[in-house]
Design an enzyme around this catalytic site. Structure first.
Site, mmCIF file in Angstrom:
data_model
loop_
_atom_site.group_PDB
_atom_site.id
_atom_site.type_symbol
_atom_site.label_atom_id
_atom_site.label_comp_id
_atom_site.label_asym_id
_atom_site.label_seq_id
_atom_site.Cartn_x
_atom_site.Cartn_y
_atom_site.Cartn_z
ATOM 1 N N HIS A 74 9.111 7.365 -7.911
ATOM 2 C CA HIS A 74 9.816 8.550 -8.428
ATOM 3 C C HIS A 74 10.910 8.159 -9.427
ATOM 4 C CE1 HIS A 74 7.919 11.495 -5.736
ATOM 5 N NE2 HIS A 74 7.994 10.562 -4.792
ATOM 6 N N ASP B 263 9.754 6.929 -0.620
ATOM 7 C CA ASP B 263 8.511 7.641 -0.298
ATOM 8 C C ASP B 263 7.497 7.526 -1.432
ATOM 9 O OD1 ASP B 263 10.352 9.248 -1.841
ATOM 10 O OD2 ASP B 263 8.926 10.899 -1.630
ATOM 11 N N GLU B 264 6.239 7.769 -1.090
ATOM 12 C CA GLU B 264 5.134 7.917 -2.051
ATOM 13 C C GLU B 264 5.115 6.797 -3.100
ATOM 14 O OE1 GLU B 264 4.454 12.728 -1.985
ATOM 15 O OE2 GLU B 264 5.968 11.983 -3.370
ATOM 16 N N VAL B 265 5.129 5.561 -2.619
ATOM 17 C CA VAL B 265 5.146 4.410 -3.524
ATOM 18 C C VAL B 265 3.717 3.904 -3.739
ATOM 19 C CG1 VAL B 265 5.996 2.077 -3.897
ATOM 20 C CG2 VAL B 265 7.470 3.782 -2.788
ATOM 21 N N GLU C 269 8.039 7.043 5.205
ATOM 22 C CA GLU C 269 7.037 6.032 4.860
ATOM 23 C C GLU C 269 7.549 4.614 5.090
ATOM 24 O OE1 GLU C 269 5.937 9.278 1.770
ATOM 25 O OE2 GLU C 269 7.599 8.761 3.072
#
Length: 531
Positions: free
Chosen positions: A271, A324-326, A375
């Site tokens: 992000h 998150d969301e890596v 995560e």
């Protein structure tokens, strides 16, 4: 204590208990949100004096910074917001008059931090010479909550053209169930002007929420000025859609004087595409632009600079480092980073762990404790700093696992507490229990609270309030009110919430009706209280 004294205390306790039971049995007539720990009320009215005053005799809080005085001034403003009080209007009826509030704060400190005592006791007698409401609190921030509760007992009488306190006498003993009661705002997906953010803070105080989680930057934009690395805000959408250091400091100051901490988030390593607009070397490559380059010492030097600047602005003991969301494919597919990974015997997953833990160490060096999205725990939980708080968002059951591992947790499961999911109803928000399936007291204490999340992909200043309210208020009661006092069926709380929603409207907050999910419109002509 003598026999008479003990008998008197026991009798008083029995009377209070009976009154509380009586109030609970007549809960449909209670109009306080969120529900206090214990409450009793009567059936008389008191008129507020035109010279309604604040007295502080006996208080240990000097109020050198004016927090209590300002809170009282805001109280007067909000109870007068719905109608003009006509002091020239003549009314012949005789009504007992309430002269003011005597506030006694027991602590001289106004330090605002996680875990500050927010309890208060409020008594409004039906008579006295002169009659005063009595508010006692351990800290000034508990007193501010007491002001909010008092304001909800006030109503404008169209016959007398004056403000009255209804349902006197009141006896309220109150404290929050959880110390962390938050709402997330997102200024990266759409810029939120400063007045909009300040108005969100005002409305949070009405509902006794106490943490503004500011998701400042993301893939799309970097709007905050960072003096150590001034080119970062080149990643803002435009030159006008930016926050200066002074803007950020004002948000923290404004929130703090209302008993609200500001949690700053720096979401790394994913992000973060917008960071490279000003510093392209942060990108793995020109064509593969996030996550941040794990192989570069400059990446971590920059994170250190940002957190150093943060520490001068954001005084809350926690900082949110995202995580998150890596998607690590940019690392493994970029030749120079892939080579670095092999040299350090890392793959994509272990490099992700390396990055998060190194960022944590930097935050710890600046005196922060860390919050990370779940995560990080799901992938390498036992490696995280013991000062980590795991922020749940993906679904249920995570808090149970986190606390079993001995870490603290914040609950924000997206199926119930994401405000941008506009089809989620207030009943869903109300029913979401942070301690689901957590039965051991030592693990329950590790759930520090919860947060509703106002992600900004489809939110800006035009619709943020109708998307937040009234559903955030439903979660606010879940987080404030003791478990035993929470309505087991949300419909039992519907009339009180409808009243609070109308109260928000009267105070200039664009809360939607209870029908439907977020941004719902009233169904048809009718009373606010029936929508």
């Amino acid at each position: 204590m003598g026999k008479f004294g003990l008998r008197s205390v026991l009798l008083f306790a029995v009377v209070v208990h009976i009154l509380v039971i009586s109030a609970a049995a007549d809960i449909k007539n209670l109009k306080i949100w969120p529900m206090p720990l214990s409450v009793s009320y009567g059936h008389r009215n008191l008129q507020l004096s035109n010279e309604f005053v604040l007295k502080t005799e006996g208080s240990k809080y000097p109020d050198a910074s004016g927090i209590l005085k300002e809170g009282f001034s805001r109280l007067l403003d909000i109870i007068k917001a719905a109608h003009v009080v006509d002091t020239n209007f003549s009314y012949d009826g005789l009504s007992p008059v309430l002269k003011g509030i005597q506030a006694v704060v027991l602590s001289p400190s106004d330090e605002l931090q996680y875990g500050v005592d927010e309890s208060y006791n409020l008594t409004i007698p039906e008579k006295g010479n002169p009659a005063f409401a009595y508010l006692t609190a351990k800290t000034v921030y508990g007193a501010l909550h007491g002001f909010q509760t008092f304001s909800q007992a006030c109503h404008f009488n169209l016959t007398t053209r004056s403000i009255e306190v209804h349902q006197v006498p009141w006896t309220i003993v109150d404290r929050p169930r959880f110390s962390y009661r938050g709402i997330l705002i997102d200024t990266s997906r759409h810029y939120l002007p400063l007045p909009v953010i300040l108005k969100v803070i005002d409305s949070m105080a009405y509902a006794k929420l106490n943490v503004l989680h500011w998701h400042i930057v993301d893939t799309q934009s970097f709007p905050l000025e960072i003096p150590s690395f001034p080119k970062l805000w080149n990643g803002a959408y435009s030159s006008s859609e930016r926050y200066t250091v002074a803007d950020a400091s004002e948000i923290v100051r404004y929130a703090g004087r209302r008993g609200i901490n500001v949690l700053a988030e720096l979401d790394v390593p994913g992000h973060a595409k917008s960071w490279g607009i000003g510093y392209p070397s942060l990108w793995p490559s020109k064509n593969c632009q996030e996550p941040l380059d794990v192989s570069s010492d400059f990446t971590f030097k920059l994170i250190d600079g940002i957190l150093s600047d943060f520490s001068k602005i954001f005084k809350y003991k926690f900082v949110h480092l995202g995580g998150d969301e890596v998607d690590t494919s940019c690392w493994t597919l970029t030749p120079r980073i892939s080579k670095w990974l092999k040299q350090h015997r890392l793959n994509g997953t272990s490099a992700y762990e390396y990055f998060v833990l190194r960022a944590q160490k930097i935050a710890l060096s600046h005196g922060y404790e860390i919050i990370n999205w779940e995560e990080t725990f799901n992938n390498f939980g036992n490696k995280l700093s013991p000062k980590t708080i795991v922020h749940n968002w993906l679904g249920g059951g995570v808090a149970q696992q986190v606390t079993a591992a001995g870490l603290r947790c914040i609950v924000s499961n997206q199926d119930k507490w994401y405000l941008d999911h506009i089809d989620t109803t207030w009943q869903d928000f109300y029913s979401n229990e942070p301690l689901t399936n957590i039965t051991k007291p030592e693990q329950q204490r590790l759930v520090i609270g919860g947060e509703v999340c106002m992600w900004g992909e489809h939110i800006d200043g035009s619709n943020i309030e109708t998307t937040i309210w009234p559903r955030a208020a439903a979660a606010a009661e879940r987080l404030w009110t003791s478990y035993d006092n929470i309505a087991k069926n949300p419909e039992q709380a519907a009339r009180r919430l409808a009243y609070f929603r109308c109260l928000l409207n009267q105070r200039g907050v664009a809360s939607g009706p209870l029908t439907g999910g977020g941004r719902a419109a009233p169904d048809e002509p009718g009373s606010c209280y029936e929508q």
